[in-house]
Scaffold this active site. Structure first.
Site, PDB file in Angstrom:
ATOM      1  N   ARG A  33     -60.204 -42.174  53.766  1.00  0.00           N
ATOM      2  CA  ARG A  33     -61.038 -43.410  53.465  1.00  0.00           C
ATOM      3  C   ARG A  33     -61.919 -43.809  54.807  1.00  0.00           C
ATOM      4  O   ARG A  33     -62.877 -44.435  54.764  1.00  0.00           O
ATOM      5  CB  ARG A  33     -60.225 -44.815  52.940  1.00  0.00           C
ATOM      6  CG  ARG A  33     -60.837 -45.886  52.778  1.00  0.00           C
ATOM      7  CD  ARG A  33     -59.916 -46.945  51.948  1.00  0.00           C
ATOM      8  NE  ARG A  33     -60.026 -48.396  52.441  1.00  0.00           N
ATOM      9  CZ  ARG A  33     -60.710 -49.031  51.377  1.00  0.00           C
ATOM     10  NH1 ARG A  33     -61.008 -48.715  50.338  1.00  0.00           N
ATOM     11  NH2 ARG A  33     -60.825 -50.353  51.778  1.00  0.00           N
ATOM     12  N   ILE A  59     -66.966 -52.450  50.241  1.00  0.00           N
ATOM     13  CA  ILE A  59     -66.390 -51.410  49.556  1.00  0.00           C
ATOM     14  C   ILE A  59     -64.829 -52.209  49.292  1.00  0.00           C
ATOM     15  O   ILE A  59     -64.323 -53.094  50.255  1.00  0.00           O
ATOM     16  CB  ILE A  59     -65.746 -50.304  50.465  1.00  0.00           C
ATOM     17  CG1 ILE A  59     -64.931 -49.151  49.912  1.00  0.00           C
ATOM     18  CG2 ILE A  59     -65.030 -50.695  51.828  1.00  0.00           C
ATOM     19  CD1 ILE A  59     -64.880 -48.013  50.956  1.00  0.00           C
ATOM     20  N   SER A  60     -64.415 -52.043  48.045  1.00  0.00           N
ATOM     21  CA  SER A  60     -63.219 -53.199  47.651  1.00  0.00           C
ATOM     22  C   SER A  60     -62.006 -52.693  48.244  1.00  0.00           C
ATOM     23  O   SER A  60     -61.784 -51.697  48.904  1.00  0.00           O
ATOM     24  CB  SER A  60     -62.882 -52.835  46.189  1.00  0.00           C
ATOM     25  OG  SER A  60     -64.159 -53.259  45.288  1.00  0.00           O
ATOM     26  N   GLN A  61     -61.206 -53.736  48.395  1.00  0.00           N
ATOM     27  CA  GLN A  61     -59.818 -53.216  49.010  1.00  0.00           C
ATOM     28  C   GLN A  61     -59.159 -52.268  48.105  1.00  0.00           C
ATOM     29  O   GLN A  61     -59.258 -52.179  46.988  1.00  0.00           O
ATOM     30  CB  GLN A  61     -58.790 -54.651  49.061  1.00  0.00           C
ATOM     31  CG  GLN A  61     -58.434 -55.251  47.929  1.00  0.00           C
ATOM     32  CD  GLN A  61     -59.408 -56.322  47.602  1.00  0.00           C
ATOM     33  OE1 GLN A  61     -60.484 -56.256  47.533  1.00  0.00           O
ATOM     34  NE2 GLN A  61     -58.733 -57.467  46.839  1.00  0.00           N
TER      35      GLN A  61
END
Ligand code: SAH
Length: 218
Positions: A33, A59-61
């Site tokens: 990531r 970007i989402s968790q």
């Protein structure tokens, strides 16, 4: 702790937060990531929080990405349409779960960066396009699965048209009360059945493709 150690700790945290599908946990454990973020944010890549990816997008968790992928319930031979490629992180995860991913992003410079990262990781089953995801990708339709990473007001008609019978759509929808809920929408012979997965904040689903010059994405 080095990045590999943080990634393993992230996967343990994901389990605690309800991501239990071994295939989803497997791709999230393998995918770097940190390589999908600007260097300034890379050391926070495995924290349970959304992070900026430029152009006012986030970007989402990890848990939200994991729960959405789990709800999508992808089978190995399937073809998936992804709206909102953003950094390309979720595209990379999808590529490890299905036969082919068709990803659309409306902000050109984000798409260019995502393409570079996908190429660097030698992923060959992800096809990316600059455009308005609200129109879907009709040439490659119908899809077994569709996932969107931006919150729409409703299910866009083109996406409803491009999902197979028996297919699943996972998408955040902005409710009347302002809350954003992620829905799992199953298309069967009798129509569409919806089920709420969880609440999470998302950037808006916007129409039109933009080149990214003059802050025109905002
Ligand atoms: N899945 C992404 C998350 C990116 S944020 C990741 O892993 O990084 C959501 C993205 O959706 C943003 O990049 C935004 O530009 C894009 N987006 C919003 N509306 C869109 C639309 N109609 N078509 C294509 N992309 C869209």
């Amino acid at each position: 702790m080095n990045l590999d150690g943080r990634r393993i700790r992230m996967v343990m945290e994901l389990r605690r937060l309800g991501v239990t599908d071994p295939r989803v946990l497997g791709v999230m454990e393998r995918c770097p990531r940190d390589e999908f973020l600007a260097p300034a944010w890379a050391d926070q890549a495995y924290e349970e929080r959304p992070l900026p990816i430029g152009y006012d997008q986030t970007i989402s968790q990890p848990s939200v990405v994991g729960l959405m992928l789990q709800a999508l319930d992808i089978k190995a031979g399937q073809r998936v349409l992804e709206i909102g490629v953003g950094s390309g992180y979720q595209t990379a995860l999808l590529s490890g779960l299905c036969r082919a991913v068709y990803g659309i992003e409306r902000i050109k410079p984000l798409l260019d960066l995502a393409e570079e990262r996908i190429r660097k990781l030698a992923i060959r089953n992800a096809f990316l396009r600059w455009g308005d995801g609200g129109l879907g990708w009709p040439e490659a339709a119908p899809y077994d699965r569709i996932i969107a990473a931006a919150a729409a007001n409703d299910l866009p008609g083109a996406l409803a048209d491009q999902i197979k019978t028996g297919g699943v759509i996972v998408l955040p929808i902005r409710q009347g009360d302002g809350a954003q809920r992620i829905w799992r929408i199953l298309r069967d012979d009798s129509g569409f059945k919806t089920e709420e997965i969880c609440q999470a904040p998302f950037v808006p689903f916007l129409s039109g493709a933009v080149s990214g010059e003059n802050r025109e994405w905002a």
